[in-house]
Design an enzyme around this catalytic site. Structure first.
Site, PDB file in Angstrom:
ATOM      1  N   ARG A  48       0.867  -1.180   0.000  1.00 20.70           N
ATOM      2  CA  ARG A  48       0.000   0.000   0.000  1.00 20.70           C
ATOM      3  C   ARG A  48       0.899   1.223   0.000  1.00 20.70           C
ATOM      4  NH1 ARG A  48       2.493   1.832   3.596  1.00 20.70           N
ATOM      5  NH2 ARG A  48       0.990   3.505   3.737  1.00 20.70           N
ATOM      6  N   GLY A  49       0.284   2.405  -0.160  1.00 17.80           N
ATOM      7  CA  GLY A  49       1.082   3.621  -0.329  1.00 17.80           C
ATOM      8  C   GLY A  49       1.202   3.886  -1.824  1.00 17.80           C
ATOM      9  N   ALA A  50       0.930   5.141  -2.213  1.00 20.11           N
ATOM     10  CA  ALA A  50       0.754   5.443  -3.638  1.00 20.11           C
ATOM     11  C   ALA A  50       1.930   5.018  -4.527  1.00 20.11           C
ATOM     12  CB  ALA A  50       0.442   6.935  -3.798  1.00 20.11           C
ATOM     13  N   ARG A  91      -7.603  -0.078  -6.651  1.00 21.72           N
ATOM     14  CA  ARG A  91      -7.805   1.031  -5.696  1.00 21.72           C
ATOM     15  C   ARG A  91      -7.927   2.326  -6.507  1.00 21.72           C
ATOM     16  NH1 ARG A  91      -4.184   1.207  -0.520  1.00 21.72           N
ATOM     17  NH2 ARG A  91      -6.060   2.261   0.211  1.00 21.72           N
ATOM     18  N   GLN A 201      -1.836   2.520   9.926  1.00 22.60           N
ATOM     19  CA  GLN A 201      -0.546   2.545   9.216  1.00 22.60           C
ATOM     20  C   GLN A 201       0.528   3.268  10.037  1.00 22.60           C
ATOM     21  OE1 GLN A 201      -3.510   3.258   7.826  1.00 22.60           O
ATOM     22  NE2 GLN A 201      -3.595   2.731   5.668  1.00 22.60           N
ATOM     23  N   ASP A 242      -1.667  10.734  -2.029  1.00 17.56           N
ATOM     24  CA  ASP A 242      -2.101   9.729  -3.006  1.00 17.56           C
ATOM     25  C   ASP A 242      -2.436  10.345  -4.354  1.00 17.56           C
ATOM     26  OD1 ASP A 242      -2.776   8.641  -0.182  1.00 17.56           O
ATOM     27  OD2 ASP A 242      -2.542   6.939  -1.543  1.00 17.56           O
ATOM     28  N   ASN A 252      -4.926  12.593   0.712  1.00 12.05           N
ATOM     29  CA  ASN A 252      -4.041  11.715   1.496  1.00 12.05           C
ATOM     30  C   ASN A 252      -4.913  10.975   2.514  1.00 12.05           C
ATOM     31  OD1 ASN A 252      -1.379  10.704   2.087  1.00 12.05           O
ATOM     32  ND2 ASN A 252      -1.480  11.834   4.007  1.00 12.05           N
ATOM     33  N   LYS A 253      -4.283  10.129   3.278  1.00  7.45           N
ATOM     34  CA  LYS A 253      -4.983   9.279   4.238  1.00  7.45           C
ATOM     35  C   LYS A 253      -5.991  10.065   5.078  1.00  7.45           C
ATOM     36  CE  LYS A 253      -4.838   5.811   4.508  1.00  7.45           C
ATOM     37  NZ  LYS A 253      -5.883   5.000   3.810  1.00  7.45           N
TER      38      LYS A 253
HETATM   39  O1  MRU Z   1      -4.411   3.287   2.234  1.00  5.20           O
HETATM   40  P1  MRU Z   1      -2.926   3.448   2.087  1.00  5.20           P
HETATM   41  O2  MRU Z   1      -2.148   2.846   3.208  1.00  5.20           O
HETATM   42  O3  MRU Z   1      -2.445   2.994   0.731  1.00  5.20           O
HETATM   43  O4  MRU Z   1      -2.700   5.017   2.151  1.00  5.20           O
HETATM   44  C1  MRU Z   1      -1.404   5.521   2.058  1.00  5.20           C
HETATM   45  C2  MRU Z   1      -1.325   6.979   2.247  1.00  5.20           C
HETATM   46  O5  MRU Z   1      -2.308   7.659   2.428  1.00  5.20           O
HETATM   47  C3  MRU Z   1       0.035   7.604   2.114  1.00  5.20           C
HETATM   48  O6  MRU Z   1       0.146   8.722   2.933  1.00  5.20           O
HETATM   49  C4  MRU Z   1       0.235   8.018   0.650  1.00  5.20           C
HETATM   50  O7  MRU Z   1       0.013   6.954  -0.213  1.00  5.20           O
HETATM   51  C5  MRU Z   1       1.582   8.564   0.405  1.00  5.20           C
HETATM   52  S1  MRU Z   1       2.785   7.281   0.401  1.00  5.20           S
HETATM   53  C6  MRU Z   1       4.287   7.882   0.045  1.00  5.20           C
END
Ligand code: MRU
Length: 351
Positions: A48-50, A91, A201, A242, A252-253
């Site tokens: 996970r994470g963009a 996603r 996370q 993201d 973002n999250k």
């Molecule tokens: O749902 P996730 O864990 O994929 O969400 C991740 C985030 O929101 C991160 O902050 C974002 O992807 C930036 S990662 C460098």
């Protein structure tokens, strides 16, 4: 440099993913042998994470091409089109996913136009997926360098979610890259990590990876940050993203928006760190960014333990949008962009 966390890798056996669902208590690697398994890995949050999702999607296409048993370029094209659709449906918010799929498709089209054979195209796609991964790590290194310069010696930095090595191609991370960059520049930095309900996370991943790198980290629940800011204990907020719209609105999250409002109220700079693969100039404002909604069980349960009454109504947005006026600067591999973002972000693509 001692940093070495890389969450996804290409191998002859398949795509290797560190199963982030199990961290911090178990470090287990999965070997994904088909593109469906890679797609499931993204959807189910193994990775996970963009930026990490983007790198994984590129590997998914390269793996699907490698496993293709047909003989014509036309059939391979159909297969890649289908694989791209499967990956794109995993996603919706992180634009790096679509960015990587687009780039791999453009690479395929260029190879086809050059008259390459099926086996040559398979190799070209693998090479480009590896390049996407290398470029991502290099982008984070530059983000770390530019962003590190914005932090002061002895700063305490608040971060939300995990925008670290685990969320990217690895090594640095975006928000945590800025922190690692400042540490590399000889600054004494400590981090306050929001736990980041509901998926945790911050608690599970950010705390783990900063401890792996011996960077001091203190974990708080999401509702503590206002109190701590008010006490004057935080000098900067740094988060990842993201998807950043053309006007600088930042998805973002979930919970990031709240933190940005609090930072504004307390006069604390709010920095966003992200590679240009996260900046979506085709999305004019944050209002057009699709926001993922996830399963209710993430809110009602933690690790199988029920927290809420059976049948209670649930909303589970995975992301929110921070309006650009709350964003002090956006740090990319091209440097530090400031308002007006419509101009500064566009310029970074042109430089
Ligand atoms: O749902 P996730 O864990 O994929 O969400 C991740 C985030 O929101 C991160 O902050 C974002 O992807 C930036 S990662 C460098």
């Amino acid at each position: 440099m001692k940093y070495n966390i890389i969450p996804v890798k290409w191998s002859d056996e398949g795509v290797l993913m560190l199963d982030q669902r199990l961290l911090p208590t178990e470090e287990k690697w999965l070997t994904l042998k088909t593109y469906d398994e890679v797609a499931a890995g993204i959807k189910d949050m193994v990775v996970r994470g963009a930026p990490a999702i983007g790198v994984s999607a590129a590997y998914g296409i390269a793996l699907g091409a490698k496993n293709f048993v047909g003989t014509t370029v036309a059939d391979l094209e159909d297969e890649i089109g289908y694989i791209s659709e499967v990956l794109a449906a995993t996603r919706p918010t992180a634009v790096n996913l679509f960015w990587a799929i687009d780039r791999m498709n453009r690479t395929f089209q260029a190879a086809k136009a050059d008259g390459k054979s099926v086996s040559e195209i398979k190799e070209i796609l693998k090479t480009d997926a590896l390049a996407i991964h290398d470029e991502d790590i290099e982008s984070q290194r530059l983000i770390a360098q530019f962003g590190g310069e914005l932090l002061g010696d002895n700063d305490t930095v608040l971060t939300h979610c995990n925008a670290g090595a685990l969320a990217t191609g690895g090594v640095w991370g975006t928000a945590l890259g800025v922190i690692r960059g400042a540490v590399d520049q000889g600054k004494n930095i400590s981090v306050i990590a929001d736990e980041t309900r509901p998926y945790l996370q911050g608690a599970r991943l950010t705390a783990w990876e900063l401890m792996e790198d011996d960077i001091p980290v203190t974990l708080i629940t999401d509702n503590m940050s206002g109190h701590i800011m008010k006490k004057g204990s935080i000098q900067a907020v740094v988060v990842g993203s993201d998807r950043i719209a053309a006007n600088g609105d930042v998805a973002n999250k979930i919970g990031t928006y709240m933190v940005a409002v609090l930072a504004k109220r307390h006069g604390i700079p709010f920095y966003v760190a992200a590679p240009l693969s996260t900046v979506d100039l085709n999305t004019p404002t944050g209002d057009e960014i699709p926001i993922e909604e996830r399963d209710r069980i993430e809110v009602t349960h933690v690790k199988g333990h029920q927290l809420a009454p059976e049948g209670v109504g649930i909303t589970n947005y995975a992301f929110d949008v921070t309006p650009n006026d709350l964003v002090t600067a956006i740090i990319t591999e091209k440097g530090v962009a400031r308002a007006p973002y419509t101009e500064s972000l566009k310029k970074q693509f042109e430089d």
